[in-house]
Design a protein around this motif. Structure first.
Motif, PDB file in Angstrom:
ATOM      1  N   THR A  47      40.001   2.453  61.270  1.00  0.00           N
ATOM      2  CA  THR A  47      39.111   3.108  62.226  1.00  0.00           C
ATOM      3  C   THR A  47      39.552   2.777  63.645  1.00  0.00           C
ATOM      4  OG1 THR A  47      37.243   2.931  60.700  1.00  0.00           O
ATOM      5  CG2 THR A  47      36.726   3.368  63.004  1.00  0.00           C
ATOM      6  N   LEU A  48      39.630   3.799  64.483  1.00  0.00           N
ATOM      7  CA  LEU A  48      39.996   3.631  65.885  1.00  0.00           C
ATOM      8  C   LEU A  48      38.851   4.113  66.759  1.00  0.00           C
ATOM      9  CD1 LEU A  48      42.044   3.042  68.176  1.00  0.00           C
ATOM     10  CD2 LEU A  48      42.879   5.386  67.891  1.00  0.00           C
ATOM     11  N   ASP A  49      38.301   3.203  67.551  1.00  0.00           N
ATOM     12  CA  ASP A  49      37.283   3.532  68.552  1.00  0.00           C
ATOM     13  C   ASP A  49      37.866   3.241  69.929  1.00  0.00           C
ATOM     14  OD1 ASP A  49      35.136   4.151  66.707  1.00  0.00           O
ATOM     15  OD2 ASP A  49      35.056   2.007  66.289  1.00  0.00           O
ATOM     16  N   TYR A  50      37.668   4.146  70.880  1.00  0.00           N
ATOM     17  CA  TYR A  50      38.180   3.910  72.222  1.00  0.00           C
ATOM     18  C   TYR A  50      37.251   4.517  73.256  1.00  0.00           C
ATOM     19  CZ  TYR A  50      39.952   8.750  72.025  1.00  0.00           C
ATOM     20  OH  TYR A  50      40.044  10.120  71.906  1.00  0.00           O
ATOM     21  N   GLN A  51      37.355   3.981  74.478  1.00  0.00           N
ATOM     22  CA  GLN A  51      36.548   4.476  75.587  1.00  0.00           C
ATOM     23  C   GLN A  51      37.252   4.138  76.891  1.00  0.00           C
ATOM     24  OE1 GLN A  51      32.413   3.380  75.548  1.00  0.00           O
ATOM     25  NE2 GLN A  51      32.127   3.786  77.718  1.00  0.00           N
ATOM     26  N   VAL A  52      37.259   5.098  77.809  1.00  0.00           N
ATOM     27  CA  VAL A  52      37.845   4.882  79.139  1.00  0.00           C
ATOM     28  C   VAL A  52      36.787   4.227  80.018  1.00  0.00           C
ATOM     29  CG1 VAL A  52      38.952   5.944  81.126  1.00  0.00           C
ATOM     30  CG2 VAL A  52      39.321   6.896  78.844  1.00  0.00           C
ATOM     31  N   ILE A  53      37.131   3.064  80.565  1.00  0.00           N
ATOM     32  CA  ILE A  53      36.174   2.297  81.348  1.00  0.00           C
ATOM     33  C   ILE A  53      36.192   2.705  82.810  1.00  0.00           C
ATOM     34  CG2 ILE A  53      35.509  -0.029  82.070  1.00  0.00           C
ATOM     35  CD1 ILE A  53      36.684  -1.084  79.503  1.00  0.00           C
ATOM     36  N   SER A  54      37.390   2.951  83.353  1.00  0.00           N
ATOM     37  CA  SER A  54      37.466   3.319  84.774  1.00  0.00           C
ATOM     38  C   SER A  54      38.722   4.131  85.021  1.00  0.00           C
ATOM     39  CB  SER A  54      37.476   2.059  85.660  1.00  0.00           C
ATOM     40  OG  SER A  54      38.667   1.324  85.456  1.00  0.00           O
ATOM     41  N   GLY A  55      38.700   4.832  86.173  1.00  0.00           N
ATOM     42  CA  GLY A  55      39.868   5.584  86.602  1.00  0.00           C
ATOM     43  C   GLY A  55      39.707   7.082  86.484  1.00  0.00           C
ATOM     44  N   GLY A  56      39.992   7.785  87.583  1.00  0.00           N
ATOM     45  CA  GLY A  56      39.987   9.249  87.565  1.00  0.00           C
ATOM     46  C   GLY A  56      38.666   9.825  87.095  1.00  0.00           C
ATOM     47  N   HIS A  57      38.755  10.749  86.148  1.00  0.00           N
ATOM     48  CA  HIS A  57      37.571  11.363  85.549  1.00  0.00           C
ATOM     49  C   HIS A  57      37.200  10.685  84.237  1.00  0.00           C
ATOM     50  CE1 HIS A  57      37.504  14.613  88.462  1.00  0.00           C
ATOM     51  NE2 HIS A  57      38.805  14.788  88.278  1.00  0.00           N
ATOM     52  N   TYR A  58      37.650   9.459  84.037  1.00  0.00           N
ATOM     53  CA  TYR A  58      37.327   8.678  82.842  1.00  0.00           C
ATOM     54  C   TYR A  58      37.748   9.403  81.566  1.00  0.00           C
ATOM     55  CZ  TYR A  58      34.505   6.063  86.184  1.00  0.00           C
ATOM     56  OH  TYR A  58      34.098   5.336  87.271  1.00  0.00           O
ATOM     57  N   ASP A  59      38.974   9.927  81.566  1.00  0.00           N
ATOM     58  CA  ASP A  59      39.464  10.649  80.391  1.00  0.00           C
ATOM     59  C   ASP A  59      40.900  10.239  80.098  1.00  0.00           C
ATOM     60  OD1 ASP A  59      40.560  11.756  82.623  1.00  0.00           O
ATOM     61  OD2 ASP A  59      40.046  13.831  82.170  1.00  0.00           O
ATOM     62  N   VAL A  60      41.304  10.429  78.839  1.00  0.00           N
ATOM     63  CA  VAL A  60      42.633  10.036  78.402  1.00  0.00           C
ATOM     64  C   VAL A  60      43.010  10.858  77.178  1.00  0.00           C
ATOM     65  CG1 VAL A  60      41.890   8.221  76.801  1.00  0.00           C
ATOM     66  CG2 VAL A  60      44.086   8.001  77.966  1.00  0.00           C
ATOM     67  N   ASP A  61      44.314  11.063  76.979  1.00  0.00           N
ATOM     68  CA  ASP A  61      44.805  11.707  75.755  1.00  0.00           C
ATOM     69  C   ASP A  61      45.071  10.642  74.693  1.00  0.00           C
ATOM     70  OD1 ASP A  61      44.725  14.044  77.181  1.00  0.00           O
ATOM     71  OD2 ASP A  61      46.891  14.156  77.523  1.00  0.00           O
ATOM     72  N   CYS A  62      44.808  10.984  73.444  1.00  0.00           N
ATOM     73  CA  CYS A  62      45.030  10.032  72.353  1.00  0.00           C
ATOM     74  C   CYS A  62      45.510  10.785  71.119  1.00  0.00           C
ATOM     75  CB  CYS A  62      43.739   9.261  72.036  1.00  0.00           C
ATOM     76  SG  CYS A  62      43.902   8.078  70.682  1.00  0.00           S
ATOM     77  N   TYR A  63      46.464  10.175  70.401  1.00  0.00           N
ATOM     78  CA  TYR A  63      46.905  10.763  69.134  1.00  0.00           C
ATOM     79  C   TYR A  63      47.343   9.652  68.184  1.00  0.00           C
ATOM     80  CZ  TYR A  63      51.762  10.164  70.746  1.00  0.00           C
ATOM     81  OH  TYR A  63      52.948   9.653  71.201  1.00  0.00           O
ATOM     82  N   VAL A  64      47.272   9.955  66.879  1.00  0.00           N
ATOM     83  CA  VAL A  64      47.657   9.020  65.833  1.00  0.00           C
ATOM     84  C   VAL A  64      48.667   9.709  64.922  1.00  0.00           C
ATOM     85  CG1 VAL A  64      46.860   7.571  63.919  1.00  0.00           C
ATOM     86  CG2 VAL A  64      45.385   7.928  65.910  1.00  0.00           C
ATOM     87  N   GLU A  65      49.753   9.011  64.590  1.00  0.00           N
ATOM     88  CA  GLU A  65      50.790   9.551  63.710  1.00  0.00           C
ATOM     89  C   GLU A  65      50.973   8.650  62.498  1.00  0.00           C
ATOM     90  OE1 GLU A  65      54.358   9.974  65.931  1.00  0.00           O
ATOM     91  OE2 GLU A  65      53.742  11.830  66.936  1.00  0.00           O
ATOM     92  N   ASP A  66      51.266   9.281  61.349  1.00  0.00           N
ATOM     93  CA  ASP A  66      51.548   8.514  60.145  1.00  0.00           C
ATOM     94  C   ASP A  66      53.034   8.133  60.114  1.00  0.00           C
ATOM     95  OD1 ASP A  66      52.960  10.771  59.436  1.00  0.00           O
ATOM     96  OD2 ASP A  66      51.612  11.371  57.819  1.00  0.00           O
ATOM     97  N   PRO A  67      53.480   7.368  59.108  1.00  0.00           N
ATOM     98  CA  PRO A  67      54.891   6.949  59.069  1.00  0.00           C
ATOM     99  C   PRO A  67      55.884   8.104  59.025  1.00  0.00           C
ATOM    100  CG  PRO A  67      53.574   5.604  57.597  1.00  0.00           C
ATOM    101  CD  PRO A  67      52.681   6.693  58.072  1.00  0.00           C
TER     102      PRO A  67
END
Length: 212
Positions: A47-67
């Protein structure tokens, strides 16, 4: 409840709360990307939980890849999100946070990466055929309540950090605006004084000798 039994119950609860995983707060510069790698066995849940704490519009790109390089999760410009998945193949899984769409603002990102199911708080709890005793039921209830408290504390800590960042950013803007207004008032005041002074300054006629 005897002291020894209370101590055993507390030890079981604290041991169960230490599930395998990683919590990290990272700084993500502008136009940058940070990736993390974790080797997993087939069938293991993560399980991956994430949150942007500060900076800009508080947004970020995220992706997960398998082997195999297959993207199993991808989101763009998210403030926070949660993703759970069972590993289908054994190998190294990669999850990345990207701030490449931003050219001047860096971000502070918190993430919690948990691997595997939570172990039972009592020995052979999953294989028991008899009902739990009153003490065991109380331990399970307390454990669930402690989990809820920990999740709430983490959530409120992140909200506090995010609100503090926004307050500091707003305070900085107000300070700069106040300094700018002060300079403008100073310049306008000097200009008015100079202008009024020019109205009351008597211009002497130039004296020139008349030829006879």
């Amino acid at each position: 409840m005897p002291g020894a039994v209370r101590a055993l119950c507390l030890a079981a609860l604290l041991g169960a709360l230490r599930a395998g995983g990683t919590e990290l707060t990272l700084e993500l510069p502008d136009s940058a990307q940070r990736c993390f790698h974790q080797e997993l066995e087939s069938g293991v849940k993560f399980t991956l939980d994430y949150q942007v704490i500060s900076g800009g519009h508080y947004d970020v790109d995220c992706y997960v890849e398998d082997p195999n390089g297959k993207t199993i999760y991808q989101e763009t410009k998210k403030q926070y999100d949660s993703f759970s998945h069972h590993a289908e193949v054994k190998g190294v899984y990669t999850f990345c946070f990207s701030n490449e769409f931003s050219t001047f603002s860096h971000k502070i990102v918190y993430f919690d990466f948990q691997v595997g199911d939570e172990p039972p708080i009592l020995p052979d709890m999953n294989n028991r055929v008899t009902a739990l005793t009153q003490l065991e039921s109380a331990c399970v209830t307390i454990h669930e309540m402690l989990k809820a408290v920990i999740d709430s504390q983490t959530h409120y800590r992140l909200r506090e950090a995010q609100d503090r960042s926004r307050a500091e950013e707003l305070n900085g803007r107000v300070s700069y605006w106040s300094v700018g207004e002060t300079l403008i008032l100073f310049v306008v005041s000097i200009g008015q004084v100079v202008l009024l002074k020019s109205f009351f300054t008597e211009k002497r006629p130039s004296s020139g000798g008349a030829g006879t």
